[in-house]
Design a protein around this motif. Structure first.
Motif, PDB file in Angstrom:
ATOM      1  N   LYS A  95       9.398   7.082   2.832  1.00  0.00           N
ATOM      2  CA  LYS A  95       9.242   5.712   3.328  1.00  0.00           C
ATOM      3  C   LYS A  95       8.148   4.974   2.562  1.00  0.00           C
ATOM      4  CE  LYS A  95      10.977   6.670   7.986  1.00  0.00           C
ATOM      5  NZ  LYS A  95      10.666   6.770   9.430  1.00  0.00           N
ATOM      6  N   LYS A  96       7.073   5.682   2.200  1.00  0.00           N
ATOM      7  CA  LYS A  96       6.000   5.062   1.416  1.00  0.00           C
ATOM      8  C   LYS A  96       6.511   4.688   0.017  1.00  0.00           C
ATOM      9  CE  LYS A  96       2.003   7.285   3.639  1.00  0.00           C
ATOM     10  NZ  LYS A  96       0.878   8.234   3.420  1.00  0.00           N
ATOM     11  N   LEU A  97       7.320   5.592  -0.561  1.00  0.00           N
ATOM     12  CA  LEU A  97       7.904   5.308  -1.877  1.00  0.00           C
ATOM     13  C   LEU A  97       8.806   4.087  -1.800  1.00  0.00           C
ATOM     14  CD1 LEU A  97       8.602   5.969  -4.832  1.00  0.00           C
ATOM     15  CD2 LEU A  97      10.361   7.524  -3.966  1.00  0.00           C
TER      16      LEU A  97
ATOM     17  N   SER B 164       4.604  -1.425  -6.847  1.00  0.00           N
ATOM     18  CA  SER B 164       3.998  -1.357  -8.178  1.00  0.00           C
ATOM     19  C   SER B 164       3.886   0.105  -8.595  1.00  0.00           C
ATOM     20  CB  SER B 164       2.611  -2.009  -8.187  1.00  0.00           C
ATOM     21  OG  SER B 164       1.706  -1.243  -7.399  1.00  0.00           O
ATOM     22  N   THR B 165       3.642   0.319  -9.882  1.00  0.00           N
ATOM     23  CA  THR B 165       3.452   1.688 -10.370  1.00  0.00           C
ATOM     24  C   THR B 165       2.215   2.307  -9.736  1.00  0.00           C
ATOM     25  OG1 THR B 165       4.504   1.129 -12.478  1.00  0.00           O
ATOM     26  CG2 THR B 165       3.114   3.093 -12.446  1.00  0.00           C
ATOM     27  N   GLN B 166       1.187   1.510  -9.535  1.00  0.00           N
ATOM     28  CA  GLN B 166      -0.028   2.025  -8.912  1.00  0.00           C
ATOM     29  C   GLN B 166       0.252   2.534  -7.505  1.00  0.00           C
ATOM     30  OE1 GLN B 166      -3.278  -0.760  -8.796  1.00  0.00           O
ATOM     31  NE2 GLN B 166      -4.709   0.712  -7.903  1.00  0.00           N
ATOM     32  N   GLU B 167       1.016   1.784  -6.719  1.00  0.00           N
ATOM     33  CA  GLU B 167       1.341   2.210  -5.358  1.00  0.00           C
ATOM     34  C   GLU B 167       2.208   3.464  -5.366  1.00  0.00           C
ATOM     35  OE1 GLU B 167       2.974  -0.988  -3.089  1.00  0.00           O
ATOM     36  OE2 GLU B 167       1.267  -2.322  -3.447  1.00  0.00           O
ATOM     37  N   ILE B 168       3.092   3.578  -6.345  1.00  0.00           N
ATOM     38  CA  ILE B 168       3.915   4.790  -6.478  1.00  0.00           C
ATOM     39  C   ILE B 168       3.025   5.995  -6.740  1.00  0.00           C
ATOM     40  CG2 ILE B 168       5.620   5.965  -7.930  1.00  0.00           C
ATOM     41  CD1 ILE B 168       6.983   3.236  -8.303  1.00  0.00           C
ATOM     42  N   CYS B 169       2.036   5.825  -7.616  1.00  0.00           N
ATOM     43  CA  CYS B 169       1.109   6.916  -7.918  1.00  0.00           C
ATOM     44  C   CYS B 169       0.323   7.336  -6.689  1.00  0.00           C
ATOM     45  CB  CYS B 169       0.158   6.488  -9.039  1.00  0.00           C
ATOM     46  SG  CYS B 169       0.939   6.362 -10.657  1.00  0.00           S
ATOM     47  N   GLU B 170      -0.046   6.384  -5.874  1.00  0.00           N
ATOM     48  CA  GLU B 170      -0.788   6.696  -4.652  1.00  0.00           C
ATOM     49  C   GLU B 170       0.052   7.528  -3.683  1.00  0.00           C
ATOM     50  OE1 GLU B 170      -1.881   2.837  -3.308  1.00  0.00           O
ATOM     51  OE2 GLU B 170      -3.519   2.594  -4.765  1.00  0.00           O
TER      52      GLU B 170
END
Length: 332
Positions: A142-144, A149-155
């Motif tokens: 769900k977070k994915l 953004s790529t940054q949020e994906i990394c998180e």
């Protein structure tokens, strides 16, 4: 696959006669979807009916869960080899003989490539969702799905530190390259070069008429040496800039172009405008180069009517050939 097995086999035989080296067969009919079972029996019938290699496809859902399953699918279809699509998208380590890597490990490795090659986050997000599949309803999934953004994906995948480190390296490299580019631009700021911000747009000129042609003819008329073009390419963005030398004076456009030819035309425009010489634009009215070409074409027709040699005199050919600079463009 065609509904009738015999028709499918006959079609492949006809295709074989065209001289193809191999054929890939997806073991489903056009109305069937991935959740429908793959028809191994039909692929096998094809494999046994032709002499060319047959590549079996469509076994991801039913057969291929790990590397050893590839051989199982190959034997079931009697194919020469196997093509894998969805199973490889779900976990690329399907090709690893030693066994699959964990999904988390694969996804983190994928994200490292994403950062190194600046992949767009929407494509990254799609590929990662394909890997998660049934886990998309988990907290991580769900977070994915919510990442923008790529940054949020990394998180989401506990890679925020790697993101910061990698982006910092790239920012430093970009700053360094921009500094080098500025230094190179400064080196081109020769006070003796006449500069102007212009670009060549072929829509503003008659067909086959260019500023370079006008400049070449003007130089011949004024008894000057032919124009000399020096063109360089900027590595950072791969754009071009050209300097033309006419009668010991240099000219160039301050705008960089996407091709060597466009950069040279722009330099020619700067020279012509500085000299106050027509450059051949449609808005300038009657074009003497076009009229000259028409006259010469008429002369050749007249010569042909009188049975004279049709070969165009070399001095006339030269009037309409742009002088080209060296093909090798140095990088700045």
């Amino acid at each position: 696959l065609i509904p009738q097995v015999e028709d499918t086999v006959n079609l492949v035989k006809r295709i074989e006669k065209t001289g193809i080296a191999a054929i890939a067969v997806h073991g489903r009919k056009k109305e069937e979807r991935p959740q429908h079972p793959v028809h191994c029996d039909v692929i096998k019938a094809i494999s046994e009916a032709v002499s060319i290699p047959v590549i079996a496809n469509g076994g991801s859902h039913d057969f291929i869960k790990e590397y050893t399953d590839i051989e199982t699918f190959q034997k079931a279809t009697a194919a020469s080899s196997v093509m894998i699509a969805r199973a490889a998208m779900w976990n690329p380590s399907i090709f690893r003989k030693e066994g699959l890597f964990s999904l988390k490990e694969v996804m983190q490795d994928y994200i490292k490539y994403v950062l190194r090659y600046d992949n767009h986050y929407t494509n990254t997000k799609y590929c990662l969702c394909q890997m998660l599949r049934e886990q998309l309803e988990t907290t991580e999934g769900k977070k994915l799905h919510a990442a923008q953004s790529t940054q949020e994906i990394c998180e989401v995948f506990e890679m925020a530190d790697f993101y910061e480190e990698t982006t910092a390296v790239f920012k430093a490299k970009k700053t360094s390259l921009e500094t080098e580019t500025q230094d190179e631009d400064d080196q081109m700021e020769d006070p003796d070069v006449i500069k102007m911000a212009v670009r060549f747009d072929k829509r503003e000129y008659p067909p086959q008429i260019t500023p370079k042609m006008y400049l070449l003819e003007w130089c011949r008329k004024e008894k000057h040496p032919q124009p000399v073009y020096e063109t360089v390419q900027r590595p950072l963005d791969r754009l071009f800039c050209s300097v033309v030398t006419v009668a010991a004076q240099k000219y160039r456009s301050t705008l960089w172009d996407k091709s060597k030819k466009l950069a040279e035309q722009a330099a020619a425009i700067v020279c012509l405008r500085t000299l106050g010489v027509p450059e051949g634009k449609l808005c300038e009215g009657e074009n003497h180069l076009i009229n000259k070409r028409k006259r010469e074409d008429q002369e050749r027709l007249n010569n042909r009517d009188h049975g004279e040699d049709l070969a165009e005199p070399s001095h006339k050919k030269a009037s309409f050939i742009e002088e080209t600079s060296d093909t090798n463009v140095p990088k700045m």
